[in-house]
Design an enzyme around this catalytic site. Structure first.
Site, PDB file in Angstrom:
ATOM      1  N   GLN A  54       0.845  -1.197   0.000  1.00  0.00           N
ATOM      2  CA  GLN A  54       0.000   0.000   0.000  1.00  0.00           C
ATOM      3  C   GLN A  54       0.883   1.251   0.000  1.00  0.00           C
ATOM      4  O   GLN A  54       0.378   2.357  -0.016  1.00  0.00           O
ATOM      5  CB  GLN A  54      -0.899  -0.008   1.244  1.00  0.00           C
ATOM      6  CG  GLN A  54      -1.903  -1.152   1.242  1.00  0.00           C
ATOM      7  CD  GLN A  54      -2.482  -1.384   2.628  1.00  0.00           C
ATOM      8  OE1 GLN A  54      -1.922  -2.089   3.470  1.00  0.00           O
ATOM      9  NE2 GLN A  54      -3.621  -0.779   2.880  1.00  0.00           N
TER      10      GLN A  54
ATOM     11  N   HIS B 276      -1.706   1.144  -4.266  1.00  0.00           N
ATOM     12  CA  HIS B 276      -2.051   2.579  -4.220  1.00  0.00           C
ATOM     13  C   HIS B 276      -1.227   3.420  -5.189  1.00  0.00           C
ATOM     14  O   HIS B 276      -1.093   4.624  -5.005  1.00  0.00           O
ATOM     15  CB  HIS B 276      -1.870   3.112  -2.785  1.00  0.00           C
ATOM     16  CG  HIS B 276      -2.867   2.558  -1.822  1.00  0.00           C
ATOM     17  ND1 HIS B 276      -2.827   2.819  -0.472  1.00  0.00           N
ATOM     18  CD2 HIS B 276      -3.942   1.758  -2.007  1.00  0.00           C
ATOM     19  CE1 HIS B 276      -3.832   2.194   0.134  1.00  0.00           C
ATOM     20  NE2 HIS B 276      -4.511   1.530  -0.784  1.00  0.00           N
TER      21      HIS B 276
ATOM     22  N   CYS C 231      -3.268  16.262 -24.813  1.00  0.00           N
ATOM     23  CA  CYS C 231      -4.606  16.856 -24.710  1.00  0.00           C
ATOM     24  C   CYS C 231      -4.620  18.170 -23.925  1.00  0.00           C
ATOM     25  O   CYS C 231      -5.643  18.846 -23.855  1.00  0.00           O
ATOM     26  CB  CYS C 231      -5.585  15.857 -24.083  1.00  0.00           C
ATOM     27  SG  CYS C 231      -5.406  15.704 -22.302  1.00  0.00           S
TER      28      CYS C 231
ATOM     29  N   SER D 236      -2.438  -1.064   9.256  1.00  0.00           N
ATOM     30  CA  SER D 236      -3.388  -0.898  10.359  1.00  0.00           C
ATOM     31  C   SER D 236      -4.618  -1.789  10.220  1.00  0.00           C
ATOM     32  O   SER D 236      -5.394  -1.925  11.148  1.00  0.00           O
ATOM     33  CB  SER D 236      -3.839   0.558  10.415  1.00  0.00           C
ATOM     34  OG  SER D 236      -4.526   0.884   9.228  1.00  0.00           O
TER      35      SER D 236
END
Ligand code: ZN
Length: 247
Positions: free
Chosen positions: A99, A117, A148, A187
């Site tokens: 992560q 992530h 673009c 966590s």
């Protein structure tokens, strides 16, 4: 210091999956969002890391990510990162999902890192998705897409955004079939990644948690180590080497 049960699990394991989170980076001096401190603590995370925040003030968001990128580039992997790199070389069927966005696993030599992530080294066009690598220099003004004209943005997953579907699917499939699952420095509160250790357990894996603090997952783990990963993972690596060579 290790149980016979853990030795047995390692001895019979062919496949290993590791999920890492912020705690592993913190041991290398990279602060988590909540305690970033200093100048940035004045801001709400939503202002710095969400599509709304970027739309409202892209310059502020780029300054935040540029500061973090500099810190990440200056940081060094810790003994936990290096132990994970060696585990990759031992198990024929190994998978690392993180992560963390700082690329410290790659810096430690891990070959196949799945970034749930994204990462702060890359950028892509917020409008058309075109990817820009290492070309972003915000001292020259805000980066625009050459094709673009849209703004380029950091290639991280922001609050309110979905995890990359393909990587999440891989993570789920691997979790369901793995022999040993390690959840390290995370966590266990942010879904969907927080679901993976539970899924591993339900699917019959031996689940090991490493976290200096007790988490909501701790009571479900087969073993939970209350140590920093840089301290316990080198010892687990030694156990693996011992068991795999002489077991
Ligand atoms: Zn574009």
């Amino acid at each position: 210091m290790f149980s016979e049960e853990f030795r047995q699990a390692i001895s019979s394991a062919n496949s290993v999956m590791i999920l890492t989170g912020a705690g592993v980076s913190k041991e290398s001096g990279l602060d988590t969002f909540r305690d970033a401190g200093g100048h940035w603590s004045r801001y709400n995370p939503i202002e710095l890391a969400s599509p709304q925040g970027f739309a409202a003030d892209p310059k502020l968001v780029w300054e935040w990510y540029s500061a973090r990128k500099e810190k990440a580039l200056a940081a060094e992997p810790n003994p936990g990162h290096f132990a994970i790199t060696e585990m990759e070389q031992i198990f024929p069927n190994f998978s690392l999902f993180t992560q963390n966005v700082d690329r410290l696993h790659q810096k430690a030599g891990s070959k196949k890192v799945h970034e749930l992530h994204g990462n702060i080294m890359s950028a892509h066009c917020n409008n058309c998705g075109l990817v820009y690598m290492n070309e972003i220099d915000i001292t020259q003004g805000l980066p625009h897409c050459a094709v673009c004209g849209g703004y380029a943005r950091p290639s991280v997953v922001w609050f309110g955004e979905q995890l990359p579907e393909e990587i999440l699917e891989k993570a789920i499939n691997f979790t369901k079939s793995v022999d040993i699952f390690f959840t390290i420095g995370t966590s266990a509160e942010v879904y969907p990644a927080a679901h993976l250790p539970h899924l591993a357990k339900e699917s019959g894996a031996f689940v090991v948690e490493v976290n200096p603090n007790e988490t909501s997952f701790t009571r479900f783990a087969d073993i939970s180590f209350r140590n920093p990963s840089g301290e316990i993972l080198p010892k687990i690596l030694n156990l693996i080497k011992e068991v795999k060579s002489y077991g």
